[in-house]
Design a protein around this motif. Structure first.
Motif, PDB file in Angstrom:
ATOM      1  N   PRO B  39       0.830  -1.215   0.000  1.00 44.22           N
ATOM      2  CA  PRO B  39       0.000   0.000   0.000  1.00 44.22           C
ATOM      3  C   PRO B  39       0.862   1.261   0.000  1.00 44.22           C
ATOM      4  CG  PRO B  39       0.069  -0.953   2.202  1.00 44.22           C
ATOM      5  CD  PRO B  39       0.776  -1.916   1.292  1.00 44.22           C
ATOM      6  N   ASN B  40       0.270   2.387  -0.359  1.00 44.48           N
ATOM      7  CA  ASN B  40       0.974   3.667  -0.278  1.00 44.48           C
ATOM      8  C   ASN B  40       1.411   3.904   1.152  1.00 44.48           C
ATOM      9  OD1 ASN B  40       1.141   4.792  -2.845  1.00 44.48           O
ATOM     10  ND2 ASN B  40      -1.010   5.382  -2.800  1.00 44.48           N
ATOM     11  N   GLY B  42       3.571   2.151   2.646  1.00 44.72           N
ATOM     12  CA  GLY B  42       3.938   0.876   3.240  1.00 44.72           C
ATOM     13  C   GLY B  42       5.439   0.717   3.430  1.00 44.72           C
ATOM     14  N   GLY B  43       6.220   1.540   2.725  1.00 47.17           N
ATOM     15  CA  GLY B  43       7.668   1.474   2.887  1.00 47.17           C
ATOM     16  C   GLY B  43       8.427   0.933   1.688  1.00 47.17           C
ATOM     17  N   LYS B  44       7.762   0.889   0.542  1.00 48.05           N
ATOM     18  CA  LYS B  44       8.434   0.365  -0.658  1.00 48.05           C
ATOM     19  C   LYS B  44       9.638   1.227  -1.034  1.00 48.05           C
ATOM     20  CE  LYS B  44       4.682   0.803  -3.176  1.00 48.05           C
ATOM     21  NZ  LYS B  44       3.767   1.380  -2.167  1.00 48.05           N
ATOM     22  N   THR B  46      11.190   3.324   0.862  1.00 47.61           N
ATOM     23  CA  THR B  46      12.168   3.266   1.949  1.00 47.61           C
ATOM     24  C   THR B  46      13.070   2.038   1.784  1.00 47.61           C
ATOM     25  OG1 THR B  46      10.526   4.316   3.373  1.00 47.61           O
ATOM     26  CG2 THR B  46      12.416   3.311   4.461  1.00 47.61           C
ATOM     27  N   GLN B  76      11.049   7.453  -8.029  1.00 47.83           N
ATOM     28  CA  GLN B  76       9.637   7.772  -8.121  1.00 47.83           C
ATOM     29  C   GLN B  76       9.474   9.145  -8.792  1.00 47.83           C
ATOM     30  OE1 GLN B  76       7.888   6.229  -4.385  1.00 47.83           O
ATOM     31  NE2 GLN B  76       6.845   8.188  -4.363  1.00 47.83           N
TER      32      GLN B  76
HETATM   33  N1  LIG Z   1      11.845  11.793   4.125  1.00 52.87           N
HETATM   34  C1  LIG Z   1      10.913  11.330   4.961  1.00 52.87           C
HETATM   35  N2  LIG Z   1      10.788  11.845   6.202  1.00 52.87           N
HETATM   36  C2  LIG Z   1       9.865  11.391   7.063  1.00 52.87           C
HETATM   37  N3  LIG Z   1       8.984  10.404   6.781  1.00 52.87           N
HETATM   38  C3  LIG Z   1       9.041   9.835   5.568  1.00 52.87           C
HETATM   39  C4  LIG Z   1      10.009  10.269   4.589  1.00 52.87           C
HETATM   40  N4  LIG Z   1       9.827   9.526   3.473  1.00 52.87           N
HETATM   41  C5  LIG Z   1       8.806   8.686   3.738  1.00 52.87           C
HETATM   42  N5  LIG Z   1       8.335   8.847   4.987  1.00 52.87           N
HETATM   43  C6  LIG Z   1       7.233   8.079   5.621  1.00 52.87           C
HETATM   44  O1  LIG Z   1       7.601   6.722   5.624  1.00 52.87           O
HETATM   45  C7  LIG Z   1       6.503   5.911   5.292  1.00 52.87           C
HETATM   46  C8  LIG Z   1       6.849   5.018   4.110  1.00 52.87           C
HETATM   47  O2  LIG Z   1       7.052   5.800   2.970  1.00 52.87           O
HETATM   48  P1  LIG Z   1       7.494   5.185   1.576  1.00 52.87           P
HETATM   49  O3  LIG Z   1       8.648   4.278   1.783  1.00 52.87           O
HETATM   50  O4  LIG Z   1       7.689   6.316   0.644  1.00 52.87           O
HETATM   51  O5  LIG Z   1       6.201   4.336   1.161  1.00 52.87           O
HETATM   52  P2  LIG Z   1       5.768   3.785  -0.264  1.00 52.87           P
HETATM   53  O6  LIG Z   1       6.894   3.996  -1.219  1.00 52.87           O
HETATM   54  O7  LIG Z   1       5.458   2.346  -0.028  1.00 52.87           O
HETATM   55  O8  LIG Z   1       4.547   4.564  -0.659  1.00 52.87           O
HETATM   56  C9  LIG Z   1       5.329   6.842   5.025  1.00 52.87           C
HETATM   57  O9  LIG Z   1       4.505   6.863   6.174  1.00 52.87           O
HETATM   58  C10 LIG Z   1       5.962   8.173   4.807  1.00 52.87           C
HETATM   59  O10 LIG Z   1       5.133   9.195   5.262  1.00 52.87           O
END
Ligand SMILES: Nc1ncnc2c1ncn2[C@@H]1O[C@H](COP(=O)(O)OP(=O)(O)O)[C@@H](O)[C@H]1O
Ligand SMILES: [Mg+2]
Lengths: 275, 245
Positions: B39-40, B42-44, B46, B76
């Motif tokens: 899901p959005n 979800g940490g993909k 990250t 992305q």
């Molecule tokens: N630079 C950042 N600083 C703080 N929180 C972040 C940052 N990038 C992502 N997040 C948080 O980490 C979580 C996972 O994000 P992300 O890995 O981008 O998910 P996905 O790619 O699966 O949509 C989300 O809740 C997002 O809000």
């Protein structure tokens, strides 16, 4: 007309023209980086923080240039560090540095005994009183900036465009970002002398806005900004002298009119193209 | 042959001391084609950043057991500033590994390589255009070229199908199939339907990670692991589930 020619024989006016020329070149290079990276707000924070250094320098009785440079560079590196670490919100950091600099500046100016003669020239700029030493400092910084951005054009551009990707490719992104922060701070400080704290940033952004009507190529924006910066500064300079108005304001006013004029021309052209 | 080219073990990672990924492990082999879904939020992304070394995990290790590998990365779409004044050619050139990181000059051979790739991908006419003037699909193509120019061993794509039309998406998937013959691919997508048909294995990321060693997905399995089901894949899609470390 003879008055105009006579004007060129005055060394103060020759200095002012040299200052306009050098500052235009410097602001074209550094400003294009600022505008491309969308860090105008950050740069504004750095600019205002330098007032703290000017106030402190007055208080200590040293050259205000050193005070301004010290505060500006420290702020620039500090903001880059904060945005790098991501612990504190970047806009909060900028607001803090901005306010602190202005407050410290006002306090020191206030408690400094006696009259502070060129305080106004730091706020509003005075290109007509630029001296030989000022010109030399501007020239050295401009040459160093041109060499740095010329030699390292690619890594500077890449780390501005996509820092994460560049890091993966092994580009020393942090080095280039900190170096550019340093250059931005110094460029602002040497330009404050002629443009003033309040208006200096316009010199780093308006010629770029005009240039971007013509091109979206980084190098070309730099070159076109040099031309617009120079024409705007020269026309502004003559108006300032002729109508006896502050030079910084006259220059920024001319740069803005120049932008609006071209914007209008492009708008008319697009209307013609549609019909 | 059984040695992975990249191996993530016990990864705990996130931002500002807040973990997003909780104890994740993933192994990537030379000819893998892994679809990462979830899901959005979800940490993909990250997970990708930890793999690429741009985000330091709080805990855990990222290793490349078969030696240093070259990774091509397509970020992305939201990470790219489309209004930045940079040309198509300059973007692709930025994917070249400099001979010396302090010496930014490109060799004649490298410049030629860029021209060749631009020709092959049908971008030659756009080479001098600023990226701001491109369509979504064209920009993705440029970014894919930037990821490929260095001839990577592993290609990582983070949601390359956002802001693109169906035609481009089809073209992209054909291209990826071809590329998979010579490199491992990790393809992130929130849309399981489109990728299940082409990937070999699926990993589902939602705080933790569930790895399906094949591309067979059953609705039950996805529900158990709280993976999103935009579309339930039909037919034989292989599967492999890693136990938590
Ligand atoms: N630079 C950042 N600083 C703080 N929180 C972040 C940052 N990038 C992502 N997040 C948080 O980490 C979580 C996972 O994000 P992300 O890995 O981008 O998910 P996905 O790619 O699966 O949509 C989300 O809740 C997002 O809000
Ligand atoms: Mg993401």
């Amino acid at each position: 007309m003879t008055g105009l020619i006579e004007l060129f024989s005055y060394s103060f006016f020759q200095n002012a023209i040299m200052a306009a020329l050098i500052t235009s070149v410097l602001a074209a290079m550094v400003g294009t980086y600022i505008v491309s990276r969308k860090i105008v707000f950050i740069t504004d924070g750095i600019t205002h923080s330098s007032f703290g250094g000017i106030g402190l320098a007055y208080f200590l009785g040293i050259n205000p240039f050193f005070g301004a440079a010290f505060f500006a560079v420290l702020s620039a590196l500090g903001i880059e560090w904060v945005s790098h670490r991501g612990k504190l919100r970047e806009d909060s950091a900028i607001a803090i540095i901005w306010s602190l600099g202005m407050a410290v500046g006002i306090i020191f100016v206030f408690i400094t005994p006696g009259y502070t003669p060129d305080l106004m020239s730091f706020l509003f700029g005075s290109i007509l009183s630029v001296g030989y030493a000022d010109l030399m400092v501007m020239l050295v910084l401009t040459v160093v900036t041109a060499l740095f951005m010329g030699i390292f054009y690619r890594p500077v551009l890449y780390s501005a465009f996509d820092a994460e990707f560049s890091k993966i490719m092994g580009v020393p992104v942090a080095f280039f970002r900190y170096m550019m922060s340093f250059i931005i701070a110094m460029a602002i400080v040497v330009s404050i002398r002629s443009m003033g704290i309040i208006l200096v940033l316009s010199l780093f952004t308006i010629p770029q806005a005009t240039s971007m009507l013509f091109s979206h190529n980084f190098r070309r924006i730099v070159l076109i900004s040099m031309i617009f910066g120079l024409t705007g500064s020269l026309v502004g300079l003559f108006s300032a002298y002729s109508f006896n108005i502050p030079s910084g304001a006259a220059i920024i006013f001319t740069l803005t009119i120049q932008y609006l004029l071209f914007k209008l021309l492009f708008w008319i052209r697009s209307l013609i193209a549609i019909n | 042959m059984t040695m992975p080219i990249a191996s993530l073990k016990g990864i705990i990672a996130g931002y500002n001391d807040e973990p997003v990924l909780r104890n994740i492990g993933l192994e990537v082999f030379a000819n893998d084609f892994i679809g990462v879904i979830g899901p959005n939020g979800g940490g993909k992304t990250t997970l990708i950043k930890v793999l690429l070394g741009i985000l330091k995990p709080f805990k855990g290790t990222v290793e490349f057991p078969s030696g240093k590998i070259k990774i091509g990365y397509l970020p992305q779409a939201s990470q790219i500033d489309k209004s930045f004044p940079i040309s198509v050619k300059e973007v692709v050139q930025s994917g070249l590994q400099p001979h010396n990181k302090w010496n930014p000059v490109l060799s004649a051979r490298q410049k030629q390589k860029v021209v060749k790739l631009l020709n092959e991908s049908g971008l030659q006419a756009l080479a001098k255009r600023p990226i701001g003037s491109l369509s979504g699909g064209q920009l993705q193509k440029v970014l894919l070229c930037r990821a490929l120019i260095n001839e990577p061993d592993l290609l990582v794509l983070d949601e390359p199908n956002t802001y693109v039309d169906k035609n481009f998406e089809y073209e992209l998937y054909q291209w990826l199939k071809e590329l998979n013959k010579s490199m491992a691919i990790i393809l992130v997508s929130h849309d399981i339907g489109t990728i299940s048909s082409m990937v070999k294995t699926i990993a589902c990321v939602n705080g933790d990670l569930h790895y399906h060693p094949s591309n067979t997905i059953s609705a039950e399995l996805l529900q158990v692991y709280k993976c999103p089901i935009d579309l339930i894949a039909h037919g034989p899609i292989p599967h492999r589930v890693l136990k938590k470390h």
